[in-house]
Design an enzyme around this catalytic site. Structure first.
Site, PDB file in Angstrom:
ATOM      1  N   GLU A 180      59.232 121.654  -5.916  1.00 22.32           N
ATOM      2  CA  GLU A 180      59.069 120.377  -5.211  1.00 22.32           C
ATOM      3  C   GLU A 180      57.695 120.351  -4.555  1.00 22.32           C
ATOM      4  OE1 GLU A 180      62.396 118.700  -3.544  1.00 22.32           O
ATOM      5  OE2 GLU A 180      61.334 117.422  -2.131  1.00 22.32           O
ATOM      6  N   GLU A 306      67.196 113.460   4.798  1.00 23.91           N
ATOM      7  CA  GLU A 306      66.844 113.008   3.448  1.00 23.91           C
ATOM      8  C   GLU A 306      67.972 113.291   2.462  1.00 23.91           C
ATOM      9  OE1 GLU A 306      62.992 114.863   2.766  1.00 23.91           O
ATOM     10  OE2 GLU A 306      62.006 113.203   3.799  1.00 23.91           O
ATOM     11  N   ARG A 339      65.534 123.554  10.756  1.00 25.78           N
ATOM     12  CA  ARG A 339      64.454 122.569  10.774  1.00 25.78           C
ATOM     13  C   ARG A 339      64.757 121.372  11.673  1.00 25.78           C
ATOM     14  NH1 ARG A 339      62.635 120.434   5.541  1.00 25.78           N
ATOM     15  NH2 ARG A 339      60.451 120.780   5.946  1.00 25.78           N
ATOM     16  N   ASP A 385      55.246 113.474   9.022  1.00 25.84           N
ATOM     17  CA  ASP A 385      55.373 114.321   7.837  1.00 25.84           C
ATOM     18  C   ASP A 385      54.014 114.713   7.267  1.00 25.84           C
ATOM     19  OD1 ASP A 385      56.500 115.650   5.757  1.00 25.84           O
ATOM     20  OD2 ASP A 385      57.249 113.899   4.688  1.00 25.84           O
ATOM     21  N   GLU A 413      50.311 118.221   0.098  1.00 24.33           N
ATOM     22  CA  GLU A 413      51.128 117.124  -0.428  1.00 24.33           C
ATOM     23  C   GLU A 413      50.498 115.750  -0.194  1.00 24.33           C
ATOM     24  OE1 GLU A 413      55.091 117.034   1.175  1.00 24.33           O
ATOM     25  OE2 GLU A 413      55.490 115.061   0.334  1.00 24.33           O
ATOM     26  N   GLU A 531      39.971 112.364   5.669  1.00 26.98           N
ATOM     27  CA  GLU A 531      40.545 111.429   6.644  1.00 26.98           C
ATOM     28  C   GLU A 531      39.812 110.094   6.570  1.00 26.98           C
ATOM     29  OE1 GLU A 531      40.030 112.308  10.842  1.00 26.98           O
ATOM     30  OE2 GLU A 531      41.834 111.172  11.338  1.00 26.98           O
TER      31      GLU A 531
HETATM   32  C1  GCU Z   1      58.547 115.597   2.605  1.00 27.57           C
HETATM   33  C2  GCU Z   1      58.458 115.902   1.145  1.00 27.57           C
HETATM   34  C3  GCU Z   1      59.790 116.265   0.563  1.00 27.57           C
HETATM   35  C4  GCU Z   1      60.389 117.399   1.368  1.00 27.57           C
HETATM   36  C5  GCU Z   1      60.459 117.009   2.815  1.00 27.57           C
HETATM   37  C6  GCU Z   1      60.877 118.154   3.691  1.00 27.57           C
HETATM   38  O1  GCU Z   1      59.242 114.416   2.810  1.00 27.57           O
HETATM   39  O2  GCU Z   1      57.932 114.797   0.475  1.00 27.57           O
HETATM   40  O3  GCU Z   1      59.586 116.648  -0.763  1.00 27.57           O
HETATM   41  O4  GCU Z   1      61.652 117.707   0.889  1.00 27.57           O
HETATM   42  O5  GCU Z   1      59.187 116.626   3.276  1.00 27.57           O
HETATM   43  O6  GCU Z   1      59.998 118.726   4.323  1.00 27.57           O
HETATM   44  O7  GCU Z   1      62.038 118.463   3.765  1.00 27.57           O
END
Ligand code: GCU
Length: 848
Positions: A180, A306, A339, A385, A413, A531
Site C-alpha cells: 500500500e 477508514e 494508532r 495525513d 505518499e 511546497e
Molecule cells: C493514508 C493512506 C492510506 C493508509 C492510511 C493510514 O490515508 O492513503 O493508504 O492506509 O493513511 O495511515 O492508515
C-alpha cells in the site's frame, strides 16, 4: 514497430553499475593518499566479545572486518576470545557489551549508558566500542565505520544514548506481495499470500536499519489481513525475525482487530475486546508467537479507521481495544502501538463546523490515563495525513499519562512518491521542534514523544517506509536520505538536518566537495520547492485524494474524506477558529491556541489551515493570498528546473548508472512541477477571476497548443477533465479504447526568429499503453520516445488524461528559423492514444 525511426541509440553501459543496494553502507575505498596517511594508525585486529552468530556483537565484528577491508584495503583478523585481547598490542578494535567489557576487568566505565546506547573511544588505532547491550555495540561499530568511510580518523571519546526507546519502521506490505502506497516494486517480505521464501533482502534491510539505529519493524500493512495470524504465517514471521535478529531489529506485525471473529479466522463468534473467548484467543495467539519468537517486538493496530474494525463496533472504548493486546503482550515484555489515526471518513463538506483535524483529540484526549503501560499511542505528525505542511497534532499536548510516539512518513505518499526529490527532515523538524506550551512550560513535541516531558518510560518514533524489491529500496537513490535521516533523528531529534544529509551524501556518493555541495543544495531546496508548487499557506498538498495522491487536482478536495479547502470564487481556507469555525485551534494549549485563533498572529505558512479568508487578504509578507499562490507556484517550479543542470554538473563524479537514474527522475520532476504550477495557478485564476500581477498565469507565449496544430491521420481534440490538467484544457488523441493502434500527425509552421531553442512537448503518459512519438523538423527526425514512464518511475499511474499523467520532455538545442515545420507523429498503443497537449519553443533560459 519499436525504434521505427532508428533514433533510439543503443548506449553501452560503460561505468561500473552501482544499483544502490548497499545504500549508505557502500564502504567505498578511500583515495590512496588518505589510505596511506592513516596506514600507521590503524587497528591491527578486531576483538568481538561474542561468538554467537545471531548476536549483534558478532555482526559488529563481521561488519568491522568487511568495512575496514573495503574502506582501507586491509583485512583484519577477528577474535572472539575474551582473553585474546591481552595478547595484542594496543592497536585493535574491541567491540562488546558493557557486561562483557566489565568482565575483562580492564577499566570501569563510569559513563551512563541506557539500553541501545554506546561508548566509542578512538585513540589512533586503539578503538573501544562498548554497547549497553548488543544492539548498542553494533551501533557503535557502525558509527566508527561511518567516520572512517567519510575519511574522519580523528580521536574521539563519545557516549551516545538514544533519545527515545522506540525507533521503529512500519512497512505497509500486503500478503499478496503488493505494498500500500509502495513505489519501489513488490514486497521483500511477502509473496502470494505467504512470507517470502527468499529473505535475503530482508536481512540486507535489517543491516541498513541497524546502521541508523532502528530497533523495531512492523512488516505488514496497517490495513491488516487476519491471515497474518495463521500458524503458517507465524512460522514465516519466525524466519523474518531470524533474518533480522543479528542486526538487533525486533519484528512485530499490524493486527486486524477482527482477526479471531466471523470475518476473520472464524475461531470466535465475536471480536468484542471484553468477551472472554476473544481475550483467551489473543492470549493464546500471543503466547504461540512468543514461543517461536521470544524477542517478538509487539503489535501495531489501526482500529475503527477508514473501514477497519475496532472496539467501537461493540461500544467499547479505544482504550479497551488497546488494553486487550497490552494484557496479552505484557507477560512477554511486548508493546502495542495503537494508532491515533481514527476519524470519520464519511464527513459532509457542507457542514461548516465539521473537521477531520479534530478527530484524534476528540477520540483520545478523554482516554488519557486509561491505557496500560505497554500501550503507546502512535500519532501522525499532523492532524490530517502526511501533508506537505501541517501544524503539529494537538493530541501530543494532551496525553500526559499515556505513552506517545510520533508517526512520520518516509514514503512520499503526498510528496511526489519518490519521483519528485523531497528531502523531508526539514518538514519533520517543524513538528519535532514545535513547542506546545503545556501548562505554560516548554513542551517540545520531541520531548513529549521521548517521554521526557511527562516522565514516561516508553515513547518514540514510527516511520512509514515501504521499501520494495527495487534494488535501490525506495525506487529513488536520492530518497534514501530520508530513511537515513529518519533513523538518526529518532536517535537524536536535535540533529542538524543538513549535516545528517551531508553524512549520507558522503557515505552514498563520496566526499568530492562539488558532489556534496550539489546534492546538499538541491535536497535542502526540495521541500520548500515542493511546497511552493503543490500547496501553499497551509492549504495542504492539493492532490487528488480519491485517486492517486500524486499529481495536482485542486478541485478534488471537498469530499467525504475531510481534507477540505473550502475554496469558492472569493474565499479559501478552513476556518478552524473557536470563534467562528471548527474549534480546532482551541485544541491546542492556551498559549498556542491564542496564536492560531488570531488571523494576525497565525504564521503565513499555516494561514489557510486555520482561517478562511478572501483571496485578496494580505499576508504578513504584504502579498495577497492569491498573488502568493501564483508567485509560489512559479518560484517552486522554477526551482525544480534548476535541479537538472545542478545534477548534470556532477557528470563523471557520480557513477554512470546512478547518475542516469537520478537525472531521469529530476527531468521528470522538472516537467511535472510545471504541470503542478499550471494546474493550481490556472485553477484558482479560473475560480477567482483575479489576474496574476505578473501576467504569467494563463499566458504561454512560447507554446503552441496541440489542438491548434494541423491535425491529420487519427488525431482529434479532446476536452481534458479536470480542465486544469491540460494547457488550454484540451489535448489531442488518436483513437480510443483498450486496443488502440491508430496513428496521427500534428504539424505547425514555426514563427520564431532564427536561433537555438529547447523544444518541450507536453503530453500524457497513462498506465496501460506505451505510445510511440516522433518529432520532426522539416521532415528530419529530431527525437523519438515512448509513453513508457510506467517502466521507469514508481509513482501511482493514472489511466486517464489528467494531471497525474501529464508530463513533458525537452529536446534541447534545436536550431530553428521562421517557417520551419515542426511535426509530431503519434502511434497509439494499448489504451494510450498518443495524447499530446502542446509544444513549446523555448529560447535559452525561458521556462514556459
Ligand atoms: C493514508 C493512506 C492510506 C493508509 C492510511 C493510514 O490515508 O492513503 O493508504 O492506509 O493513511 O495511515 O492508515
Amino acid at each position: 514497430m519499436r525504434a521505427r525511426w532508428g533514433l533510439l541509440a543503443l548506449v553501452a553501459a560503460v561505468a561500473v553499475a552501482e544499483n544502490g543496494l548497499s545504500g549508505w553502507l557502500r564502504y567505498a575505498p578511500l583515495p590512496d593518499g588518505q589510505r596511506q596517511q592513516y596506514a600507521s594508525s590503524l587497528p591491527s585486529h578486531i576483538v568481538a566479545l561474542n561468538s554467537t552468530s545471531t548476536s549483534p556483537v558478532y555482526t559488529a565484528g563481521q561488519e568491522l572486518q568487511d568495512g575496514i577491508q573495503r574502506i582501507l584495503g586491509r583485512k583484519l583478523k577477528i577474535s572472539q576470545e575474551h582473553s585474546a585481547w591481552t595478547s595484542f598490542n594496543s592497536s585493535f578494535v574491541l567491540v562488546g557489551t558493557l557486561s562483557a567489557y566489565d568482565k575483562l576487568g580492564s577499566q570501569n566505565l563510569s559513563t551512563d549508558l541506557v539500553p541501545d546506547g554506546f561508548w566509542l573511544n578512538i585513540k589512533g588505532g586503539a578503538v573501544t566500542i562498548v554497547g549497553q547491550n548488543g544492539r548498542g555495540a553494533l551501533y557503535g561499530a557502525f558509527e566508527y565505520l561511518s567516520r572512517i568511510a567519510q575519511g574522519n580518523f580523528a580521536d574521539a571519546d563519545i557516549v551516545s544514548n538514544p533519545d527515545a526507546p522506540i525507533r521503529w519502521v512500519n512497512e505497509w506490505d500486503n500478503m499478496d506481495g503488493t505494498i500500500e502506497r509502495g513505489y519501489a516494486g513488490r514486497s521483500i517480505f511477502f509473496a502470494n499470500g505467504s512470507v517470502a521464501t527468499d529473505l535475503t533482502r530482508v536481512s540486507q534491510y535489517a543491516r541498513l536499519l541497524a546502521s541508523v539505529r532502528i530497533n523495531g519493524i512492523v512488516v505488514n500493512n496497517v490495513n491488516a489481513n487476519p491471515r497474518m495470524l495463521t500458524n503458517e504465517t507465524i512460522a514465516g514471521l519466525k524466519r523474518i525475525a531470524d533474518s533480522m535478529r543479528p542486526y538487533g531489529v525486533r519484528v512485530g506485525i499490524s493486527l486486524n482487530f477482527a482477526s479471531p471473529g466471523p470475518d476473520g479466522l472464524k475461531e470466535t463468534a465475536t471480536f468484542d475486546p471484553l468477551d472472554p473467548t476473544v481475550i483467551a484467543w489473543w492470549e493464546a495467539k500471543t503466547n504461540q508467537i512468543y514461543q517461536q519468537i521470544p524477542d517478538w517486538a509487539g503489535y501495531l493496530v489501526k482500529a475503527n479507521s477508514e473501514g477497519q474494525p475496532g472496539p467501537l463496533t461493540y461500544n467499547r472504548t479505544l482504550a479497551d481495544g488497546a488494553n486487550l493486546f497490552a494484557r496479552a503482550l505484557r507477560p512477554h515484555g511486548g508493546i502495542i502501538m495503537f494508532r491515533a489515526f481514527v476519524y470519520n471518513s464519511n464527513m459532509n463538506p457542507a457542514v461548516w463546523k465539521d473537521d477531520r483535524a479534530n478527530a484524534a483529540y476528540d477520540f483520545f484526549k478523554e482516554l488519557d490515563g486509561e491505557f496500560l503501560d505497554n500501550v503507546i499511542v502512535q500519532i501522525k505528525y499532523g492532524p490530517i495525513d502526511f501533508q506537505v505542511r501541517e501544524p503539529a497534532s494537538p493530541l501530543f499536548a494532551h496525553l500526559p499519562n499515556t505513552n506517545a510516539a510520533i508517526e512520520l512518513q518516509i514514503t512520499q505518499e503526498y510528496l511526489g512518491q519518490q519521483d519528485h526529490l523531497v528531502y523531508t527532515p526539514p518538514l519533520w523538524k517543524t513538528i519535532l521542534d514545535f513547542d506546545m506550551r503545556v501548562g505554560g512550560k516548554p513542551s517540545l513535541v520531541r520531548d513529549i514523544v521521548s517521554g521526557q516531558r511527562f516522565n514516561r518510560t516508553l515513547g518514540g518514533y514510527a516511520g512509514v517506509v515501504n521499501v520494495g524489491t527495487n534494488p535501490n529500496w525506495l525506487g529513488s537513490h536520492l530518497a534514501m536520505s530520508n530513511l537515513y535521516a529518519y533513523g538518526r533523528l529518532a536517535w537524536d531529534p536535535t540533529g542538524d538536518v543538513q549535516s545528517l544529509l551531508q553524512d549520507w551524501i558522503r557515505l552514498t556518493f563520496g566526499s568530492e566537495p562539488s558532489v556534496v555541495k550539489v546534492i546538499t543544495d538541491i535536497s535542502m531546496a526540495s521541500w520548500p520547492a515542493y511546497e511552493n508548487y503543490t500547496g501553499n499557506l497551509g492549504i495542504q498538498t492539493l492532490t487528488d485524494i480519491l485517486y492517486t495522491h500524486f499529481g495536482p487536482c485542486p478541485q478534488c478536495q471537498e469530499n467525504r474524506w475531510g481534507q477540505w479547502t473550502r475554496a469558492d470564487k472569493s474565499t479559501i481556507g478552513m476556518d478552524r477558529t473557536v470563534s467562528n469555525g471548527t474549534g480546532n485551534s482551541g485544541q491546542y494549549p492556551p498559549e498556542v491556541a491564542a496564536v492560531f485563533e488570531n488571523l494576525e498572529t497565525t504564521p503565513d505558512n499555516l494561514l489557510l489551515w486555520f482561517h478562511h479568508v478572501n483571496y485578496t487578504h494580505r499576508l504578513h509578507s504584504g502579498k495577497t493570498v492569491i498573488q502568493h499562490f501564483y508567485d509560489a507556484h512559479y518560484d517552486g517550479a522554477a526551482a525544480a528546473q534548476t535541479f537538472v543542470p545542478a545534477w548534470q554538473s556532477l557528470q563523471g563524479k557520480v557513477d554512470g548508472a546512478r547518475f542516469d537514474d537520478v537525472l531521469f527522475k529530476l527531468r521528470f520532476q522538472a516537467g511535472h512541477a510545471l504541470v503542478w504550477r499550471d494546474a493550481v495557478a490556472g485553477y484558482y485564476y479560473n475560480l477567482s477571476g483575479i489576474a496574476d500581477e505578473a501576467s504569467r498565469v494563463g499566458h504561454h507565449p512560447y507554446r503552441i497548443e496541440a489542438e491548434s496544430m494541423a491535425l491529420s491521420g487519427g488525431y482529434r481534440p479532446v476536452a481534458v477533465d479536470p480542465f486544469e490538467a491540460a494547457s488550454n484544457s484540451t489535448a489531442i488523441v488518436v483513437g480510443s479504447g483498450p486496443n488502440n493502434n491508430g496513428s496521427g500527425e500534428a504539424a505547425t509552421v514555426l514563427d520564431f526568429p532564427l536561433g537555438t531553442y529547447d523544444i518541450a512537448v507536453g503530453y500524457f503518459d497513462v498506465a496501460g499503453g506505451r505510445a510511440h512519438y516522433g518529432a520532426f523538423l522539416n521532415g528530419e527526425p529530431l527525437h523519438e520516445w515512448y509513453g513508457d514512464l510506467e517502466d521507469h518511475l514508481g509513482h501511482e499511474f493514472s489511466t486517464k488524461l489528467d494531471a497525474h499523467s501529464a508530463t513533458r520532455i525537452t529536446i534541447p538545442n534545436v536550431d530553428v528559423k521562421r517557417g520551419d515545420v515542426l511535426k509530431i507523429i503519434g502511434l497509439a498503443d494499448g489504451n494510450e492514444g498518443a495524447p499530446l497537449d502542446y509544444v513549446a519553443i523555448l529560447p535559452k533560459g525561458v521556462v514556459d
